[in-house]
Design an enzyme around this catalytic site. Structure first.
Site, short mmCIF file in Angstrom:
data_model
loop_
_atom_site.label_atom_id
_atom_site.label_comp_id
_atom_site.label_asym_id
_atom_site.label_seq_id
_atom_site.Cartn_x
_atom_site.Cartn_y
_atom_site.Cartn_z
N ASP A 1 0.91 -1.37 -0.12
CA ASP A 1 0.12 -0.03 -0.15
C ASP A 1 1.02 1.27 -0.06
OD1 ASP A 1 -2.18 1.71 0.29
OD2 ASP A 1 -3.24 0.48 1.67
N GLU B 1 -10.67 6.83 4.51
CA GLU B 1 -9.92 5.98 5.54
C GLU B 1 -9.92 6.57 7.17
OE1 GLU B 1 -6.06 5.07 3.95
OE2 GLU B 1 -6.82 5.90 1.87
#
Length: 646
Positions: A325, A533
């Protein structure tokens, strides 16, 4: 993917004339130097793939191999950087675009210039450009924005997911991009998590079914084809993209739903709750898997050799490549980047093949080179990573067709895709209440009425109904971000021409008193602002103000009212249940708000069923179907139905 930055970056001429056309990009012609020497097998599309990979791998230097393992942000990917560092991949972070409201031609021109740098290297290995497309081609102006996964799970319709995947693939290819960081196959077990709307369900079986979107992105493996190896359908058949199952593994099970936190679970729990969607993705030939920021029992996933190499690569026989990521290796240490050499060692040895290093790519390349040269990381680990990356690139046909063109430009935001998104919105809606005891059901609403009140912060706000990952990373409130139809627009189109529609975003008690007896019914549309997020982590899960005030004012003002809740997860609604006549969970419907009015006014039926448990209070969380002491306000699978008028 987790992003912390986006940029408009440099500007590229948005002209079709800049699109590079290379004849025989993958043809086997005279070797470099022009003397009619060896014809490299890796350039010969008639050769078996493994022979092509072996041939290319043996020709590559360490610098060329490490370059293939590097993925950098678009704003750094100049022609010279691509050529000098042999960069294997480029990405757009959230909101990172060639220019504001960039056209498909501008995107294609930008991508091709980067590709031109990659192809100018000694071996001419094409780069692969990746972008988030978690509910449509979200970074791109005028793209179709589909409902987020939290809504799609309520359809229980894998064929719908497959059709959406194909539409998104076509729109992504319209901008010259061949790779998407989607789908998210997390199993969200706690709605306090800020990414819960990216998850199809709390139930791994539902997430498994909806992972059919992978075949929508990549295409269906033909009958008799080999399962479990990367598969991307040939572009001459239909536009397709390489997909990425994320975030491996357990990201939806962190303690208290804190993003990037620790998932405490036995191996059996991990395998039965969080792993099943990856079984399905691998069988469908998913090209890549992205590793989660989160930890499992205190071990960072980016450093977990057992789960990445021993389980995913060896036991599940995954043959694509594994990607980190955003700055994922940095975060192996606390604080991030405290010991980058150690982070690289742990991440690469755990089995990560491609590293998302948006900005510090020179440091990564230098440190990884040192670790290989001093024997800390064996060349066999580097070769495994590069072999996997090349396998995906060959599978995609990038060596034969490295450059994009404008042949798919008309796919972006086209009406057929908007119609599909509108259909998806209709099927995602879940009817939670329809009338008080002793009263007739309120829904479907009559189209012929004297006057209708529409209220609430989300009734006429395209950005609010799209949510995060839309144009920017966090999303934007308002109606100026892209093209689409708000819920209010849909209501106005749905009612009879003689029906008055009055919109008041936040009416007070005085407004209701002055209009006593005027309205036949009210539609109140409230919910959460856009987020993504960690910014969406929320321990109280209440409807933000002025939503509760509007509900109490309108629904308590003597008007029969339906509340439409626009949110990325269940929120606290029990305090308002007595005041409202009907309640609809609309989730985050995207750009096609008319899908909501289609069902409110009876052109289509309510059919959606909860893919998440609707709690009474956050103190119950985490609470999922099958748990002891399961006491929800609305259970998993709940959803009232209506009959359409026609």
């Amino acid at each position: 993917m987790g992003l912390r930055r986006g940029s408009s970056g440099g500007r590229w001429p948005a002209t079709a004339a800049m699109v590079v056309v290379v004849l025989c990009a993958g043809c086997c012609i005279a070797a470099a130097g022009g003397g009619g020497g060896e014809c490299p097998k890796y350039k010969d599309s008639k050769q078996p793939m493994n022979k092509r990979i072996d041939d290319l791998l043996r020709r590559m230097t360490l610098a060329e191999k490490i370059g293939q393992m590097s993925q950098i942000e678009r704003e750094n990917a100049t022609f010279d950087v691509m050529r000098n560092y042999f960069i294997g991949s480029v990405l757009s972070g959230g909101g990172s675009v060639p220019s504001a409201q960039a056209s498909p031609a501008a995107w294609v021109t930008m991508v091709n210039e980067m590709q031109r740098g990659a192809m100018s290297t000694r071996l001419g290995i094409p780069m692969i450009y990746g972008i988030d497309a978690v509910h449509g081609h979200g970074n791109v102006y005028r793209a179709t924005i589909f409902p987020h996964n939290v809504g799609l799970g309520c359809t229980r319709d894998p064929e719908l997911a497959r059709r959406i995947g194909a539409a998104v693939a076509a729109e992504v290819r319209a901008t010259g991009i061949p790779y998407v960081f989607a789908p998210c196959v997390a199993v969200c077990r706690d709605p306090r998590w800020g990414r819960c709307y990216e998850s199809f369900s709390e139930d791994p079986a539902v997430v498994q079914r909806m992972s059919a979107v992978v075949s929508g992105f990549q295409g269906e493996i033909p009958a008799g084809g080999r399962r479990g190896v990367p598969f991307v359908e040939e572009q001459r058949r239909r536009p397709s993209v390489a997909a990425c199952a994320k975030h491996y593994v357990g990201d939806g099970g962190t303690t208290r739903g804190v993003n990037e936190n620790n998932t405490v679970a036995t191996l059996r729990e991990l395998l039965t709750v969080h792993m099943p969607p990856y079984y399905s993705a691998v069988v469908q030939g998913v090209s890549t898997v992205m590793v989660s920021f989160s930890s499992w029992n205190g071990v960072k996933m980016h450093a977990n050799h057992f789960l990445i190499t021993d389980f995913l690569k060896s036991k599940l026989h995954f043959r694509g490549f594994i990607i980190s990521d955003w700055q994922g290796l940095d975060r192996i240490t606390t604080p991030a980047h405290a010991d980058y050499m150690l982070s690289i060692k742990l991440g690469i040895m755990a089995g990560i093949d491609m590293v998302m290093i948006p900005f510090t790519y020179t440091e990564f390349i230098s440190d990884l080179t040192t670790l290989v040269q001093n024997g800390t990381i064996p060349m066999s680990r580097i070769d495994d990573a590069v072999r996997r990356i090349l396998r995906v690139k060959f599978t995609m046909g990038l060596f034969e067709n490295p450059y994009a063109d404008l042949s798919h430009a008309g796919e972006l935001g086209k009406q057929e895709h908007r119609d599909l998104a509108r259909e998806a919105v209709r099927k995602t809606l879940v009817l939670l209440k329809n009338g008080n005891p002793g009263d007739a059901p309120l829904l479907p609403l009559p189209k012929k009425a004297r006057s209708v009140l529409v209220a609430g912060s989300h009734a006429h706000n395209l950005g609010n109904q799209c949510g995060g990952w839309t144009i920017t990373w966090q999303g934007l409130s308002g109606n100026n971000l892209t093209a689409g139809t708000t819920i209010l627009d849909g209501i106005r189109r749905a009612v009879d021409p003689g029906t008055e529609v009055v919109f008041s975003e936040s009416p007070d008690a005085g407004f209701l008193r002055r209009n006593t007896g005027r309205f036949d019914y009210a539609v109140v549309v409230v919910g959460e602002p856009p987020y993504a997020e960690t910014f969406g982590d929320n321990l109280n899960l209440t409807i933000p103000e002025p939503g509760p005030t509007v509900i109490q004012t309108v629904c308590g003002g003597g008007v029969r009212c339906v509340v439409v809740l626009v949110s990325g997860r269940p929120l606290v609604v029990e305090p308002y249940m007595d005041a409202i006549d009907a309640l609809v969970a609309a989730w985050l419907p995207g750009t096609e708000g008319q899908g909501v009015s289609d069902v409110l006014f009876g052109d289509h039926a309510f059919t959606g069923k909860l893919a998440r448990t609707w709690f009474r209070s956050p103190e119950q969380l985490p609470m999922n179907v099958g748990d002891p002491h399961y006491d929800p306000l609305f259970p998993f699978g709940f959803g009232l139905e209506t009959r359409p008028y026609n």
